[in-house]
Enzyme design. Structure first.
Site, PDB file in Angstrom:
ATOM      1  N   SER A  13      37.503  43.307  41.418  1.00 24.07           N
ATOM      2  CA  SER A  13      37.318  42.443  40.244  1.00 24.07           C
ATOM      3  C   SER A  13      36.153  42.947  39.394  1.00 24.07           C
ATOM      4  O   SER A  13      35.029  43.121  39.864  1.00 24.07           O
ATOM      5  CB  SER A  13      37.064  40.996  40.663  1.00 24.07           C
ATOM      6  OG  SER A  13      36.614  40.275  39.530  1.00 24.07           O
ATOM      7  N   HIS A  37      40.908  44.793  39.088  1.00 27.16           N
ATOM      8  CA  HIS A  37      41.348  43.411  38.841  1.00 27.16           C
ATOM      9  C   HIS A  37      40.615  42.911  37.596  1.00 27.16           C
ATOM     10  O   HIS A  37      39.392  42.766  37.597  1.00 27.16           O
ATOM     11  CB  HIS A  37      41.003  42.584  40.080  1.00 27.16           C
ATOM     12  CG  HIS A  37      41.409  41.155  40.046  1.00 27.16           C
ATOM     13  ND1 HIS A  37      42.561  40.688  40.641  1.00 27.16           N
ATOM     14  CD2 HIS A  37      40.799  40.079  39.513  1.00 27.16           C
ATOM     15  CE1 HIS A  37      42.638  39.379  40.469  1.00 27.16           C
ATOM     16  NE2 HIS A  37      41.573  38.985  39.786  1.00 27.16           N
ATOM     17  N   ASP A  39      39.890  40.048  35.083  1.00 31.27           N
ATOM     18  CA  ASP A  39      39.947  38.589  34.977  1.00 31.27           C
ATOM     19  C   ASP A  39      39.866  38.169  33.525  1.00 31.27           C
ATOM     20  O   ASP A  39      38.832  38.324  32.877  1.00 31.27           O
ATOM     21  CB  ASP A  39      38.795  37.972  35.770  1.00 31.27           C
ATOM     22  CG  ASP A  39      39.034  38.049  37.263  1.00 31.27           C
ATOM     23  OD1 ASP A  39      40.075  37.534  37.717  1.00 31.27           O
ATOM     24  OD2 ASP A  39      38.205  38.643  37.980  1.00 31.27           O
ATOM     25  N   MET A  41      39.957  35.143  30.894  1.00 25.42           N
ATOM     26  CA  MET A  41      39.720  33.686  30.863  1.00 25.42           C
ATOM     27  C   MET A  41      39.638  33.208  29.418  1.00 25.42           C
ATOM     28  O   MET A  41      39.045  33.885  28.578  1.00 25.42           O
ATOM     29  CB  MET A  41      38.401  33.363  31.560  1.00 25.42           C
ATOM     30  CG  MET A  41      38.351  33.846  32.991  1.00 25.42           C
ATOM     31  SD  MET A  41      36.770  33.427  33.737  1.00 25.42           S
ATOM     32  CE  MET A  41      36.992  34.190  35.352  1.00 25.42           C
ATOM     33  N   MET A 139      44.580  31.613  44.986  1.00 21.81           N
ATOM     34  CA  MET A 139      43.157  31.452  44.657  1.00 21.81           C
ATOM     35  C   MET A 139      42.448  30.802  45.845  1.00 21.81           C
ATOM     36  O   MET A 139      42.862  29.745  46.321  1.00 21.81           O
ATOM     37  CB  MET A 139      42.968  30.546  43.430  1.00 21.81           C
ATOM     38  CG  MET A 139      43.344  31.120  42.079  1.00 21.81           C
ATOM     39  SD  MET A 139      42.522  32.642  41.557  1.00 21.81           S
ATOM     40  CE  MET A 139      40.787  32.284  41.790  1.00 21.81           C
ATOM     41  N   ASP A 173      42.203  35.757  46.177  1.00 25.00           N
ATOM     42  CA  ASP A 173      41.203  35.989  45.131  1.00 25.00           C
ATOM     43  C   ASP A 173      40.126  34.914  45.172  1.00 25.00           C
ATOM     44  O   ASP A 173      40.407  33.731  44.967  1.00 25.00           O
ATOM     45  CB  ASP A 173      41.916  35.976  43.768  1.00 25.00           C
ATOM     46  CG  ASP A 173      40.991  36.350  42.621  1.00 25.00           C
ATOM     47  OD1 ASP A 173      39.853  36.786  42.873  1.00 25.00           O
ATOM     48  OD2 ASP A 173      41.422  36.197  41.458  1.00 25.00           O
ATOM     49  N   GLY A 174      38.881  35.351  45.424  1.00 27.21           N
ATOM     50  CA  GLY A 174      37.733  34.448  45.380  1.00 27.21           C
ATOM     51  C   GLY A 174      36.980  34.415  46.701  1.00 27.21           C
ATOM     52  O   GLY A 174      37.541  34.063  47.739  1.00 27.21           O
ATOM     53  N   GLY A 175      35.722  34.831  46.645  1.00 29.48           N
ATOM     54  CA  GLY A 175      34.867  34.738  47.829  1.00 29.48           C
ATOM     55  C   GLY A 175      35.218  35.713  48.938  1.00 29.48           C
ATOM     56  O   GLY A 175      34.918  35.462  50.111  1.00 29.48           O
ATOM     57  N   SER A 196      32.111  40.214  43.373  1.00 30.14           N
ATOM     58  CA  SER A 196      30.656  40.303  43.534  1.00 30.14           C
ATOM     59  C   SER A 196      30.236  40.959  44.845  1.00 30.14           C
ATOM     60  O   SER A 196      29.196  41.624  44.886  1.00 30.14           O
ATOM     61  CB  SER A 196      30.033  38.914  43.410  1.00 30.14           C
ATOM     62  OG  SER A 196      30.636  38.031  44.308  1.00 30.14           O
TER      63      SER A 196
HETATM   64  C1  DX5 Z   1      37.615  33.929  39.685  1.00 34.14           C
HETATM   65  C2  DX5 Z   1      38.286  35.257  39.488  1.00 34.14           C
HETATM   66  C3  DX5 Z   1      38.010  36.203  40.584  1.00 34.14           C
HETATM   67  C4  DX5 Z   1      36.556  36.536  40.749  1.00 34.14           C
HETATM   68  C5  DX5 Z   1      36.332  37.074  42.116  1.00 34.14           C
HETATM   69  O1  DX5 Z   1      38.089  33.026  38.776  1.00 34.14           O
HETATM   70  O2  DX5 Z   1      39.682  35.123  39.391  1.00 34.14           O
HETATM   71  O3  DX5 Z   1      38.784  37.382  40.478  1.00 34.14           O
HETATM   72  O4  DX5 Z   1      36.098  37.456  39.825  1.00 34.14           O
HETATM   73  O5  DX5 Z   1      34.966  37.236  42.278  1.00 34.14           O
HETATM   74  P1  DX5 Z   1      34.272  37.090  43.704  1.00 34.14           P
HETATM   75  O6  DX5 Z   1      34.843  38.164  44.569  1.00 34.14           O
HETATM   76  O7  DX5 Z   1      32.831  37.274  43.391  1.00 34.14           O
HETATM   77  O8  DX5 Z   1      34.596  35.724  44.221  1.00 34.14           O
HETATM   78 ZN    ZN Z   2      40.871  37.006  39.559  1.00 30.49          ZN
END
Ligand code: DX5
Ligand code: ZN
Length: 218
Positions: A13, A37, A39, A41, A139, A173-175, A196
């Site tokens: 990401s 990836h 993102d 928004m 997610m 996706d996420g954490g 991250s």
């Molecule tokens: C959140 C995004 C993710 C995010 C993941 O809304 O869709 O792709 O960037 O970031 P980490 O890996 O830090 O959770």
């Molecule tokens: Zn994402």
């Protein structure tokens, strides 16, 4: 059927990279990514704004661009993202008004079609379209921000889909980090969207190796 080690991909990401030096960052992170990836928004479907079409167009890389559209009216942006260079386009089931049509639009535009669901959305919402998609994205945080904590309750959804579709690509996706990735892979995920944990690490190479090692138990 559990995924095999060689099936696991890292979709890195880019949400928190330095966009002031976009292509240098892509070059720097390319060895740590099977896919990038992206993102997207809209400040409406999610409470945050990020990058859009001009940034995707500006990306110069051989790494496939996995575009995660966290936007309302995704149908209006499918062809533009395909033209901008997306390899796969993932839209949210909660945001699409005609999911089947939108999946077909993505595939007709020459991209792999993904459908994402938020943590509170039941898998029943997407059960009917599972035979049509190239990828499902689960997610594991509320979409909108990087650096949030992984929610293990979504793993049941991954396992439910995996038990019925042994070959489908399932992205989580996420954490994602070296502790949460093995749980996701054990449940049946094959694509790890990691942000991250790698891009904000003091040593992204070490973080990447820790992550790939953590899922090398298969
Ligand atoms: C959140 C995004 C993710 C995010 C993941 O809304 O869709 O792709 O960037 O970031 P980490 O890996 O830090 O959770
Ligand atoms: Zn994402």
């Amino acid at each position: 059927m559990k995924p095999k080690k060689q099936d696991i991909k890292i979709s890195l990401s880019l949400l928190e990279i330095d966009y002031g030096e976009l292509n240098a960052q892509l070059e720097r992170f390319a060895p740590l990514a099977d896919w990038f990836h992206v993102d997207v928004m809209d400040g409406n479907f999610v409470p945050n704004l990020s990058v859009g079409l001009p940034v995707v167009r500006a990306m110069k890389t051989k790494v496939p661009l996995d575009c995660h559209l966290m936007i309302n009216h995704p149908d209006q942006y499918i062809e533009p993202f395909a033209k901008a260079g997306a390899t796969s386009i993932t839209i949210h089931a909660e945001a699409s008004t005609h999911l089947k049509r939108d999946i077909q639009l993505i595939q007709k535009a020459g991209c792999k079609a993904g459908v994402a669901i938020n943590p509170e959305t039941p898998v029943s919402k997407i059960a009917a379209i599972l035979p049509l998609v190239d990828m499902i994205l689960i997610m594991s945080v509320h979409p909108g921000f990087g650096g949030q904590t992984f929610s293990p309750t979504v793993l049941d959804k991954v396992a439910w889909i995996r038990s019925r579709y042994p070959k489908l690509s399932i992205q989580i996706d996420g954490g994602i980090n070296d502790k949460t990735a093995p749980l996701a892979v054990q449940a049946g995920a094959t694509i790890l969207a990691a942000g991250s944990y790698i891009t904000q690490s003091d040593n992204p190479e070490v973080a990447f190796r820790k992550l790939t090692k953590a899922v090398a138990f298969l």
